[in-house]
Design an enzyme around this catalytic site. Structure first.
Site, short mmCIF file in Angstrom:
data_model
loop_
_atom_site.label_atom_id
_atom_site.label_comp_id
_atom_site.label_asym_id
_atom_site.label_seq_id
_atom_site.Cartn_x
_atom_site.Cartn_y
_atom_site.Cartn_z
N SER A 186 94.52 -0.15 -1.47
CA SER A 186 95.19 1.35 -0.83
C SER A 186 95.34 2.58 -1.88
O SER A 186 95.34 3.48 -1.26
CB SER A 186 96.60 0.71 -0.59
OG SER A 186 97.35 0.32 -1.48
N HIS A 214 94.81 -2.25 5.58
CA HIS A 214 94.00 -0.81 5.68
C HIS A 214 92.68 -1.02 6.16
O HIS A 214 91.85 -0.06 6.40
CB HIS A 214 93.84 -0.15 4.10
CG HIS A 214 95.36 0.35 3.65
ND1 HIS A 214 95.46 1.58 3.94
CD2 HIS A 214 95.97 -0.31 2.75
CE1 HIS A 214 96.84 1.83 3.54
NE2 HIS A 214 97.15 0.77 2.76
N LYS A 244 99.92 0.49 10.59
CA LYS A 244 98.94 1.54 10.24
C LYS A 244 97.82 2.03 11.29
O LYS A 244 98.48 2.75 12.06
CB LYS A 244 98.21 1.03 8.74
CG LYS A 244 99.19 1.00 7.62
CD LYS A 244 98.56 0.72 6.49
CE LYS A 244 99.35 -0.05 5.36
NZ LYS A 244 100.50 0.64 4.96
N1 PMP Z 1 99.71 -4.95 2.53
C1 PMP Z 1 99.18 -3.76 1.83
C2 PMP Z 1 97.90 -3.83 1.20
C3 PMP Z 1 99.59 -2.34 2.10
O1 PMP Z 1 99.17 -1.17 1.90
C4 PMP Z 1 100.73 -2.30 2.98
C5 PMP Z 1 101.44 -1.12 3.45
N2 PMP Z 1 101.87 -0.12 2.40
C6 PMP Z 1 101.73 -3.51 3.37
C7 PMP Z 1 101.00 -4.73 3.11
C8 PMP Z 1 102.93 -3.55 3.92
O2 PMP Z 1 102.79 -3.35 5.47
P1 PMP Z 1 104.09 -2.76 6.26
O3 PMP Z 1 104.15 -1.44 6.05
O4 PMP Z 1 103.59 -3.27 7.61
O5 PMP Z 1 105.15 -3.71 5.91
#
Ligand code: PMP
Length: 397
Positions: A186, A214, A244
């Site tokens: 990310s 992502h 997302k």
């Molecule tokens: N895993 C990854 C790699 C992420 O980037 C994110 C979001 N920041 C999450 C999990 C968490 O997802 P959520 O926002 O649905 O809790």
């Protein structure tokens, strides 16, 4: 009542965070989270959301959420196993499994929760987890919930992973060994080397686990990084978020029927936390239908990505190793990165500074997230601001 010890602790650490420039101020939006947002009465081109395809504000999802809310109410009323499983939850899970190309899927309240749920449901004392050093915080926390030994490998370094997998397997100490990676990282936007990870896993009997937060909706015709590499039948756990590209909220795990049956029986957020509300589930179902029915939004996302990345590179900025829409503009120095982002804000561009400890020291960056909804004019506005501020701070000539 006041706790003196707690107040002293909080005072010391809040001051320290503020002194080090690490205390994050949170800006409330006065608009929806679209390509242009309103804050403090001003409009900004928004390059900070994860609303990759614009589905968070898509009329079709809004209508589906409204209709389901009118019909089923605002809450699910219970955890899934008691009586919080609506027919809508089951429909979403069937659609997700078909979309991902797996036997089954289970939905959770968030992507974060998926990692809390799935890792600890299968890994225990006597097991080991090989984890990429740049994995997301929720993976790190998910690993912490287990009694397994966590072995970090250098980011996407397949020699390091192979050596550590071999050592762990040949030590004879561990029963199950899992390898966990983000599908798309990310902070840099690079993709995991899944074909090599799968080969190593098959050589050393590793349980493969990919968090595709992502990648979902973005790669592999929308089905994610695993599909992109044609590995749907060789990755055991596929995790993703519905918050997302899918535009709503929630998360899912896709895999074999056996894996999903076990998670429904043993994963704690599934058993002890109330199910996602019906309106949100209905919006997710509509989003998956849209993703399966047309590539139009994905094509627009990738066109905008190419336009922004080409523009930034032409100006002389480094965008690192990205291979996806996540577009870091690497500045380096932490203080300069913060200043860069603040100046962009003054120029009407909302792109957040990301600095240590989220990324390694000296690799501060402003992270840009183009979406399908940005117009060329919006991206040009951002590039003009980048050029102006970049010159001002001596980052480009
Ligand atoms: N895993 C990854 C790699 C992420 O980037 C994110 C979001 N920041 C999450 C999990 C968490 O997802 P959520 O926002 O649905 O809790």
């Amino acid at each position: 009542m006041v706790s003196k010890t707690l107040s002293a602790f909080l005072q010391t650490h809040l001051t320290e965070l503020k002194d080090r420039g690490l205390y994050n101020t949170i800006d409330p939006l006065e608009s929806s989270n679209g390509p242009v947002i309103r804050m403090k009465g001003r409009e900004f081109v928004n390059l900070s959301s994860n609303n990759y395809l614009g589905l968070a504000t898509d009329r079709r999802l809004v209508d589906a959420a409204v209709q389901a809310t009118i019909r089923f109410g605002v809450g699910s009323g219970s955890v899934r196993t008691i009586n919080g499983t609506l027919a809508l939850h089951v429909e979403l899970e069937e659609k997700l499994a078909a979309f991902k190309g797996t036997e089954a899927a289970v939905s959770f309240q968030s992507g974060f929760n998926c990692n809390m749920a799935a890792i600890s449901a299968v890994m225990d004392a006597g097991d080991a987890i090989l984890s990429d050093e740049l994995n997301h915080a929720s993976i790190i926390d998910g690993c912490r919930l287990t009694k397994a030994k966590v072995i970090r490998y250098s980011h996407s370094d397949m020699d390091d992973l192979r050596a550590k997998a071999k050592e762990a397997r040949e030590s004879g100490t561990f029963e199950k060994i899992m390898v966990i990676t983000d599908g798309v990282f990310s902070m840099d936007g690079d993709m995991a080397k899944l074909p090599e990870i799968v080969d190593i896993s098959e050589a050393y009997d590793l349980i493969t686990y990919v968090d595709d937060a992502h990648g979902t909706g973005v790669l592999g015709g929308g089905a994610g990084t695993v599909k992109h590499f044609g590995l749907s039948d060789r990755i055991i756990f596929q995790i993703g978020t519905l918050s997302k590209a899918v535009g709503a909220a929630g998360g899912y795990v896709a895999g074999t029927q056996q894996v999903i049956d076990w998670l429904k029986a043993r994963s704690r957020p599934f058993l002890f936390s109330t199910a996602v509300p019906p309106g949100t589930v209905a919006a997710c179902i509509t989003a998956i239908d849209i993703l399966q029915g047309s590539k139009e939004l994905q094509d627009r996302l990738w066109e905008n990505t190419a336009y922004l990345q080409k523009g930034l590179k032409a100006l002389g900025f480094s965008i690192g190793r990205t291979a996806t829409p996540i577009t870091p503009c690497i500045i380096g120095d932490e203080e300069k990165t913060q200043r860069f982002s603040s100046r962009l804000y003054e120029e009407g561009v909302y792109a957040k500074a990301i600095v240590f400890p989220t990324v390694p020291k000296g690799t501060g960056r402003v992270r840009n997230m183009p979406t399908a909804e940005h117009s060329t004019e919006m991206l040009d506005h951002a590039l003009t601001a980048y050029e102006k501020v970049g010159r001002e701070l001596g980052l480009i000539r």
